[in-house]
Each structure stands twice: as structure tokens, then as C-alpha cells.
Write an enzyme that holds these catalytic residues in place. Sequence first.
Site, short mmCIF file in Angstrom:
data_model
loop_
_atom_site.label_atom_id
_atom_site.label_comp_id
_atom_site.label_asym_id
_atom_site.label_seq_id
_atom_site.Cartn_x
_atom_site.Cartn_y
_atom_site.Cartn_z
N ALA A 82 1.05 -1.18 0.31
CA ALA A 82 0.01 0.13 -0.42
C ALA A 82 0.83 0.90 0.19
O ALA A 82 2.26 1.40 0.31
CB ALA A 82 -1.11 -0.16 1.32
N GLY B 45 0.24 -4.98 0.72
CA GLY B 45 -0.93 -5.22 0.15
C GLY B 45 -0.61 -5.63 -0.83
O GLY B 45 -1.04 -6.26 -1.25
N GLU C 83 -0.75 -9.31 -0.36
CA GLU C 83 -2.40 -9.76 0.40
C GLU C 83 -3.46 -9.78 -1.44
O GLU C 83 -3.89 -10.38 -1.00
CB GLU C 83 -2.73 -8.69 0.97
CG GLU C 83 -2.02 -8.20 2.68
CD GLU C 83 -2.39 -7.41 3.38
OE1 GLU C 83 -1.80 -6.54 2.95
OE2 GLU C 83 -3.41 -7.42 4.24
N GLU D 141 4.35 -4.65 7.07
CA GLU D 141 3.75 -3.81 7.97
C GLU D 141 4.09 -3.46 9.60
O GLU D 141 4.59 -2.50 10.30
CB GLU D 141 1.66 -4.18 8.02
CG GLU D 141 1.49 -3.80 6.25
CD GLU D 141 1.59 -4.97 5.64
OE1 GLU D 141 2.30 -6.22 6.17
OE2 GLU D 141 0.54 -5.19 4.99
#
Length: 261
Positions: free
Chosen positions: A67, A112, A115, A135
Site C-alpha cells: 500500500a 498490500g 495481500e 507492516e
Amino acid sequence: MAENTRTEREGAVATVFVARPSKLNALNDATLVELTEAFSELAGDEDIRCVILTGGEAKRPAFVAGADIAEMADQDPMTAKERSRLGQGLCDLIEGLGKPVIAAVNGFALGGGLELALACHFRVASADAKMGLPETTLGIIPGFGGTQRLPRAIGVGRALEMITTGRMMDAEEARACGLVNHVFAPDELMAKTNEIAATIARNGPIAVRLALESVLRGSSQPLSEGLALESNLFGLVAATEDMHAGLKAFVEKRHVEYKNR
Ligand code: COA
């Protein structure tokens, strides 16, 4: 007009590229929205029977480097929650697309990015790929499904080690623990992934869709419920023209072209 993604179609296979080269394809909110639009369109496209998700060319080989950290830097609790729901919604859309989505992990798949790859139905990787959920090194936790899908993919202990240390796995380690199915040389990744996609695209599309549903819905239920679901879907597929055509073609030693009916 999409700025950070691109979709290419070749016969019954579509390839979605995440294309933010200057940021190693990191997912800002605009890219999450564009990907949601791209996959929504593919969900309703009868001509597409398999989808490949990969990273566009960047200055370093990247699937998606996570992200967008700069965008998250000043997020308040509600913005963070909405961002998580946006990312999770995209991942749910991919998982429930009704046609197989293959992640072709062509470099960094971090945060992300991993993911997103985990929401795909299976993953293949280039030999130079690196995967991780870093993260906690940033003081946050995975928010696009990683705490749920990674343990289901590789087991709780391995997932917790990755999430709490933030360390990256290379492609061979990812293959050894079942996170990716195959590792290919970087210059062969897309050709090999396309071969797998073409094989899927030749099979009965309704059968493929119902098989996905049986595996995905069944895996979150007790075995007896999953088996009951399988029987019901096995019954449902018998209502299709494609089932009759496929079985008859085998008996008559003929090739079959499935009609999606
Ligand atoms: N969000 C926003 N920007 C990112 C990014 C991310 N997740 N990952 C990389 N970028 C940007 C960098 O800021 C840099 O931008 P700049 O050139 O404008 O400064 C550019 O992409 C290239 O990255 P850089 O760090 O210079 O490349 P590198 O080859 O030295 O390192 C990584 C590559 C992947 C190891 C490193 O970029 C990294 O650690 N990225 C963050 C990974 C991460 O923690 N993801 C999870 C987020 S929840």
C-alpha cells in the site's frame, strides 16, 4: 481512463497490470479504485475465462511494493478503516470473481501487494521475486486480508513469523511452503503463466466456476457441509449443455469446444 492500471486481452485470457512504475506499483487509493473497476468489468465479461494479475515494468522488478506508505502517513482512524475496507473489498472481488485469477509475482510483493496476490486463486513467481508482510516494521498491521489469508495459505506459525518479523521470503522458500505453485525464470514468467491460463480457459467455464465455489466456500465449513455443497454443485453442473458435450466428446474421442451454457 485508468492511469495506474492496464488490462490486455488475448483470446479468453485477460492480464491486469498494476502500473505505477515510479513507486514500484504501490497501491494508492486511486489504484485500488482502478483495480476494482477493472475486475468488476472482467467479472461480467463472458468472453474472459481466466485472468492474470501482475506488475507492470518498473525501475526494479515489482509486482506491488505495498500500500502507498506516503498516502498512509497521516491517516486518521476512520480513513485507515475505510482504506482497509477498500483493499479488502478489492481482494474479496478477486477471490469471488467466478473465474480463476492467477497472480504472476514478478518482483516485490510486499504488504498490500502480497495481500492482493493471496486473494488470487493461486500464485506463480519469478525466481527474483520477494514476498513479505513488513507492516509491523512500519508500526501498522496488514489491513487488506493478510492476517487472515496468509495463515490459511502457509499455516499459522509461518504466517506469524512473517508478520511479526516483517522479513521477506524469496521465491524458492515461497514455493517450498506452498505460497507459490511454481517458480519460473524472470523472462519466462509471463509465457508460462499464459500457458496455465490457456489450459484453464479451454475447460468448461461453468465447471471451473462451480469448482472454485466448492473449494472456496467449502474450505470455511465443516467437511460434512463442504461435501453437501459439492454434491449440490455436482448436481447443478449436470444441468449444463457443456457437461453433456464434454462427456459425449470423451466417449466419441472428439475434441470439445465449451459454450459456457
Ligand atoms: N509506498 C509508497 N512508495 C513506495 C512504496 C510503497 N509501499 N514502495 C516503494 N515506494 C517508492 C519509494 O518511495 C521510491 O520513490 P521515490 O523514488 O519517489 O523516492 C520508489 O518507490 C522506489 O523505491 P526505493 O525504495 O527507492 O527502491 P529500492 O530498490 O531501494 O527498495 C523496496 C525497494 C521494495 C525494498 C523498498 O521500496 C521498500 O521497502 N518499500 C516499502 C515496502 C513496504 O514496506 N511495503 C508495505 C507497505 S504497507
